[in-house]
Motif scaffolding. Structure first.
Motif, PDB file in Angstrom:
ATOM      1  N   THR A  10       1.296  -6.055  13.278  1.00  0.00           N
ATOM      2  CA  THR A  10       1.268  -4.671  13.444  1.00  0.00           C
ATOM      3  C   THR A  10       1.379  -4.027  12.281  1.00  0.00           C
ATOM      4  OG1 THR A  10       2.250  -4.854  15.536  1.00  0.00           O
ATOM      5  CG2 THR A  10       2.059  -2.704  14.955  1.00  0.00           C
ATOM      6  N   ALA A  11       0.773  -3.289  11.560  1.00  0.00           N
ATOM      7  CA  ALA A  11       0.928  -2.522  10.490  1.00  0.00           C
ATOM      8  C   ALA A  11       2.454  -1.685  10.506  1.00  0.00           C
ATOM      9  CB  ALA A  11      -0.311  -1.794   9.962  1.00  0.00           C
ATOM     10  N   CYS A  12       2.788  -1.130   9.472  1.00  0.00           N
ATOM     11  CA  CYS A  12       4.018  -0.338   9.507  1.00  0.00           C
ATOM     12  C   CYS A  12       3.480   1.184   9.834  1.00  0.00           C
ATOM     13  CB  CYS A  12       5.001  -0.257   8.346  1.00  0.00           C
ATOM     14  SG  CYS A  12       4.256   0.233   6.761  1.00  0.00           S
ATOM     15  N   LYS A  13       4.467   2.180  10.475  1.00  0.00           N
ATOM     16  CA  LYS A  13       4.009   3.270  10.759  1.00  0.00           C
ATOM     17  C   LYS A  13       3.410   4.208   9.660  1.00  0.00           C
ATOM     18  CE  LYS A  13       5.331   7.397  13.557  1.00  0.00           C
ATOM     19  NZ  LYS A  13       4.987   8.382  12.291  1.00  0.00           N
ATOM     20  N   GLN A  14       4.263   3.980   8.651  1.00  0.00           N
ATOM     21  CA  GLN A  14       3.975   4.931   7.296  1.00  0.00           C
ATOM     22  C   GLN A  14       2.678   4.586   6.775  1.00  0.00           C
ATOM     23  OE1 GLN A  14       6.335   7.288   5.338  1.00  0.00           O
ATOM     24  NE2 GLN A  14       3.986   7.649   5.300  1.00  0.00           N
ATOM     25  N   VAL A  15       2.156   3.568   6.797  1.00  0.00           N
ATOM     26  CA  VAL A  15       0.788   3.016   6.195  1.00  0.00           C
ATOM     27  C   VAL A  15      -0.130   3.673   7.078  1.00  0.00           C
ATOM     28  CG1 VAL A  15       0.323   0.741   7.004  1.00  0.00           C
ATOM     29  CG2 VAL A  15      -0.262   1.445   4.712  1.00  0.00           C
ATOM     30  N   PHE A  16      -0.015   3.609   8.379  1.00  0.00           N
ATOM     31  CA  PHE A  16      -0.904   4.350   9.220  1.00  0.00           C
ATOM     32  C   PHE A  16      -0.826   5.611   9.103  1.00  0.00           C
ATOM     33  CE2 PHE A  16      -1.877   6.480  13.414  1.00  0.00           C
ATOM     34  CZ  PHE A  16      -3.085   5.926  13.519  1.00  0.00           C
ATOM     35  N   ASP A  17       0.064   6.405   8.990  1.00  0.00           N
ATOM     36  CA  ASP A  17       0.451   7.934   8.710  1.00  0.00           C
ATOM     37  C   ASP A  17      -0.606   8.369   7.624  1.00  0.00           C
ATOM     38  OD1 ASP A  17       1.739   7.989  11.128  1.00  0.00           O
ATOM     39  OD2 ASP A  17       3.713   8.291  10.178  1.00  0.00           O
ATOM     40  N   TYR A  18      -0.334   7.328   6.549  1.00  0.00           N
ATOM     41  CA  TYR A  18      -1.095   7.660   5.230  1.00  0.00           C
ATOM     42  C   TYR A  18      -2.633   7.564   5.429  1.00  0.00           C
ATOM     43  CZ  TYR A  18       2.887   7.195   1.955  1.00  0.00           C
ATOM     44  OH  TYR A  18       4.076   7.782   1.264  1.00  0.00           O
ATOM     45  N   SER A  19      -3.028   6.787   6.234  1.00  0.00           N
ATOM     46  CA  SER A  19      -4.401   6.530   6.465  1.00  0.00           C
ATOM     47  C   SER A  19      -4.891   7.771   7.176  1.00  0.00           C
ATOM     48  CB  SER A  19      -4.604   5.112   7.425  1.00  0.00           C
ATOM     49  OG  SER A  19      -4.347   5.463   8.779  1.00  0.00           O
ATOM     50  N   GLN A  20      -4.148   8.341   8.161  1.00  0.00           N
ATOM     51  CA  GLN A  20      -4.715   9.694   8.658  1.00  0.00           C
ATOM     52  C   GLN A  20      -4.378  11.030   7.751  1.00  0.00           C
ATOM     53  OE1 GLN A  20      -5.787   9.328  12.207  1.00  0.00           O
ATOM     54  NE2 GLN A  20      -5.575   7.179  11.041  1.00  0.00           N
ATOM     55  N   LEU A  34       0.876  -1.251  -0.071  1.00  0.00           N
ATOM     56  CA  LEU A  34       0.047   0.008  -0.171  1.00  0.00           C
ATOM     57  C   LEU A  34       1.049   1.208   0.024  1.00  0.00           C
ATOM     58  CD1 LEU A  34      -2.854   1.403   0.308  1.00  0.00           C
ATOM     59  CD2 LEU A  34      -2.844   0.956   2.591  1.00  0.00           C
ATOM     60  N   CYS A  35       2.007   1.292   0.950  1.00  0.00           N
ATOM     61  CA  CYS A  35       2.856   2.449   0.785  1.00  0.00           C
ATOM     62  C   CYS A  35       3.536   2.567  -0.524  1.00  0.00           C
ATOM     63  CB  CYS A  35       3.858   2.129   1.680  1.00  0.00           C
ATOM     64  SG  CYS A  35       3.438   2.437   3.569  1.00  0.00           S
ATOM     65  N   GLY A  36       3.803   1.481  -1.309  1.00  0.00           N
ATOM     66  CA  GLY A  36       4.426   1.725  -2.512  1.00  0.00           C
ATOM     67  C   GLY A  36       3.520   2.251  -3.588  1.00  0.00           C
ATOM     68  N   VAL A  37       2.181   1.679  -3.569  1.00  0.00           N
ATOM     69  CA  VAL A  37       1.106   2.099  -4.526  1.00  0.00           C
ATOM     70  C   VAL A  37       0.807   3.729  -4.104  1.00  0.00           C
ATOM     71  CG1 VAL A  37      -1.494   2.018  -4.859  1.00  0.00           C
ATOM     72  CG2 VAL A  37       0.100   0.074  -5.010  1.00  0.00           C
ATOM     73  N   ILE A  38       1.016   4.070  -2.888  1.00  0.00           N
ATOM     74  CA  ILE A  38       0.544   5.661  -2.472  1.00  0.00           C
ATOM     75  C   ILE A  38       1.757   6.088  -3.124  1.00  0.00           C
ATOM     76  CG2 ILE A  38       0.358   7.246  -0.881  1.00  0.00           C
ATOM     77  CD1 ILE A  38      -1.127   5.174   0.640  1.00  0.00           C
ATOM     78  N   ASP A  69       4.067   9.963  -7.226  1.00  0.00           N
ATOM     79  CA  ASP A  69       4.998  10.126  -8.226  1.00  0.00           C
ATOM     80  C   ASP A  69       4.278  10.672  -9.679  1.00  0.00           C
ATOM     81  OD1 ASP A  69       6.704   9.270  -6.457  1.00  0.00           O
ATOM     82  OD2 ASP A  69       7.306   7.583  -7.450  1.00  0.00           O
ATOM     83  N   VAL A  70       2.846  10.182  -9.926  1.00  0.00           N
ATOM     84  CA  VAL A  70       2.318  10.525 -11.107  1.00  0.00           C
ATOM     85  C   VAL A  70       1.159  11.381 -11.032  1.00  0.00           C
ATOM     86  CG1 VAL A  70       2.925   8.216 -12.368  1.00  0.00           C
ATOM     87  CG2 VAL A  70       0.569   8.457 -11.239  1.00  0.00           C
ATOM     88  N   GLY A  71       1.301  12.037  -9.709  1.00  0.00           N
ATOM     89  CA  GLY A  71       0.154  13.049  -9.385  1.00  0.00           C
ATOM     90  C   GLY A  71      -1.276  12.653  -9.441  1.00  0.00           C
ATOM     91  N   TRP A  72      -1.564  11.381  -9.231  1.00  0.00           N
ATOM     92  CA  TRP A  72      -2.737  10.686  -9.070  1.00  0.00           C
ATOM     93  C   TRP A  72      -3.459  10.650  -7.298  1.00  0.00           C
ATOM     94  CZ3 TRP A  72      -2.447   5.973 -12.920  1.00  0.00           C
ATOM     95  CH2 TRP A  72      -2.955   6.457 -14.205  1.00  0.00           C
ATOM     96  N   THR A  73      -2.898  11.501  -6.634  1.00  0.00           N
ATOM     97  CA  THR A  73      -3.177  11.083  -5.356  1.00  0.00           C
ATOM     98  C   THR A  73      -4.670  11.190  -4.819  1.00  0.00           C
ATOM     99  OG1 THR A  73      -2.603  13.777  -5.026  1.00  0.00           O
ATOM    100  CG2 THR A  73      -0.909  11.993  -4.053  1.00  0.00           C
ATOM    101  N   SER A 126      -5.134  13.691   4.921  1.00  0.00           N
ATOM    102  CA  SER A 126      -6.438  14.334   4.599  1.00  0.00           C
ATOM    103  C   SER A 126      -6.245  14.359   2.911  1.00  0.00           C
ATOM    104  CB  SER A 126      -6.898  15.673   5.205  1.00  0.00           C
ATOM    105  OG  SER A 126      -5.799  16.296   4.715  1.00  0.00           O
ATOM    106  N   GLU A 127      -4.900  14.204   2.427  1.00  0.00           N
ATOM    107  CA  GLU A 127      -5.026  14.381   1.144  1.00  0.00           C
ATOM    108  C   GLU A 127      -5.293  12.842   0.207  1.00  0.00           C
ATOM    109  OE1 GLU A 127      -0.749  15.164   0.272  1.00  0.00           O
ATOM    110  OE2 GLU A 127      -0.866  16.899   1.733  1.00  0.00           O
ATOM    111  N   LEU A 128      -5.307  11.853   1.106  1.00  0.00           N
ATOM    112  CA  LEU A 128      -5.722  10.783   0.462  1.00  0.00           C
ATOM    113  C   LEU A 128      -6.890   9.981   0.695  1.00  0.00           C
ATOM    114  CD1 LEU A 128      -1.989   9.232   1.384  1.00  0.00           C
ATOM    115  CD2 LEU A 128      -2.709   9.632  -1.232  1.00  0.00           C
ATOM    116  N   THR A 129      -7.387   9.253  -0.093  1.00  0.00           N
ATOM    117  CA  THR A 129      -8.602   8.712   0.303  1.00  0.00           C
ATOM    118  C   THR A 129      -8.304   6.774   0.259  1.00  0.00           C
ATOM    119  OG1 THR A 129     -10.109  10.032  -0.812  1.00  0.00           O
ATOM    120  CG2 THR A 129     -11.198   8.089  -0.152  1.00  0.00           C
TER     121      THR A 129
END
Ligand code: PLV
Length: 322
Positions: A225-235, A171-175, A180-184, A237-240
């Motif tokens: 336990t999930a990695c911290k980065q993926v949790f941070d992404y989940s929080q 998931l972190c890699g996909v994000i 990278d391609v401007g599809w956030t 507001s720029e991402l769904t």
């Protein structure tokens, strides 16, 4: 330039899945990678950067990260030690050995195997290869989104991307790739099975959660336990990021339907993502207004996996469907 270990994979249109969802479904066929899953993208990249001149690599894995580490190590001409938990099917141990790795079975779940891998890295001076929690892995995985962009062409943007989540590296890699391609603004549907649901538990709790145990048969999603980065992404507001669960039965039904309709056998970890289509999760999210009713093309990351063959499929059918 350093050798790249992964391949560009096909993006296939699925007529049967498209019929179910009512929009074009594209399958990113990561099952066709050498080593059998997307993992070689990130692990190949990490090994190039950190392990080329090491005296060997050690990787803790539910199976697929280990397959990728063993493959990369063999290409680099360094020895690989892969630590797997006892829940890993014997067929994977054999496949790892066939890939030239030394395999050690330690503990019940991946977290136990990882403790041992960290210890071995320290005592033996080996390069530690984490299966999901490292920026170099995410950078490597991100290449799959660049390929999706190229395959879709300049005028097509996905309506949503579907991925399986274990520890959250994919998931972190996909994000990262979407950034990278401007599809956030493209929503991501993050799929787990009940009993291997550390990301969903973290999203619900609003903080990282460590599961007591892994009770799902999708063992390759089985980080406690999930990695911290993926949790941070989940929080963010720029991402769904929409976190969804399916049962083991739904994941198994998905891999059987995928085998019937697409003629490809993948493991339970991948079945979780496929079940987003086959079990109606996408359509439900549209009905709930969480995904647009008029959805653009759906990209499903077919993450693949080596922990499956006909014998294992039969075992899962007996265990889960009787
Ligand atoms: N599997 C890891 C972690 O296991 C491993 O050691 O192989 N799909 C497949 C086929 C996978 O093998 C994995 C991870 C995932 C999805 C989830 O990826 P992640 O962990 O990066 O979210 C315990």
């Amino acid at each position: 330039m350093a050798e790249v270990f992964h391949l560009n994979t096909p993006l296939l249109e699925s007529i049967n899945m498209s019929k179910r969802v009512g929009t074009t479904v594209y399958l990113k066929m990561e099952n066709t990678q050498p080593s059998g899953s997307f993992k070689i993208r990130g692990i190949g990249h990490l090994c190039q950067q950190l392990a080329r001149h090491s005296k060997g690599v050690v990787c803790s894995s539910g199976g697929n990260a280990g397959m990728a580490a063993a493959y990369a190590a063999q290409k680099m001409g360094v020895p690989a030690t892969i630590i797997v938990p006892s829940s890993t099917p014997p067929l994977v141990v054999q496949r790892l050995q066939d890939q030239g790795a030394t395999v050690k079975i330690v503990g019940k779940v991946w977290d136990d195997a990882n403790t041992e891998a960290l210890k071995l890295a320290e005592t033996e001076g080996l390069a530690y290869v984490p299966p999901f929690d490292h920026p170099l892995l995410w950078k490597g995985h991100a290449s799959m989104i660049a390929e999706v962009t190229a395959s879709l062409g300049p005028s097509v943007k996905p309506g949503a991307v579907v991925v399986s989540v274990g520890g959250g590296g994919l998931l972190c890699g996909v994000i990262q790739g979407l950034k990278d391609v401007g599809w956030t603004d493209v929503p991501i549907v993050a799929m787990e099975t009940v009993g291997a649901d550390c990301f969903n538990a973290a999203v619900k709790a609003g903080k990282l959660v460590t599961l007591d145990d892994i009770t799902s048969e999708a063992k390759c999603l089985g980080a406690k336990t999930a990695c911290k980065q993926v949790f941070d992404y989940s929080q963010s507001s720029e991402l769904t990021i929409i976190s969804e669960l399916v049962t083991d039965q739904q994941a198994l039904h998905a891999i059987q339907t995928f085998l019937d309709e697409e003629r490809v056998l993948v493991e339970m970890a991948c079945g979780a993502a496929l079940a987003a289509v086959y079990s109606g999760v996408i359509v439900r999210l549209q009905n709930e207004g969480r995904l647009p009713a008029l959805l653009g093309p759906l990209v499903v990351i077919v993450c693949g996996g080596s922990t499956i063959n006909m014998e294992q499929l039969t075992y899962l059918k007996h265990k889960l469907q009787s």
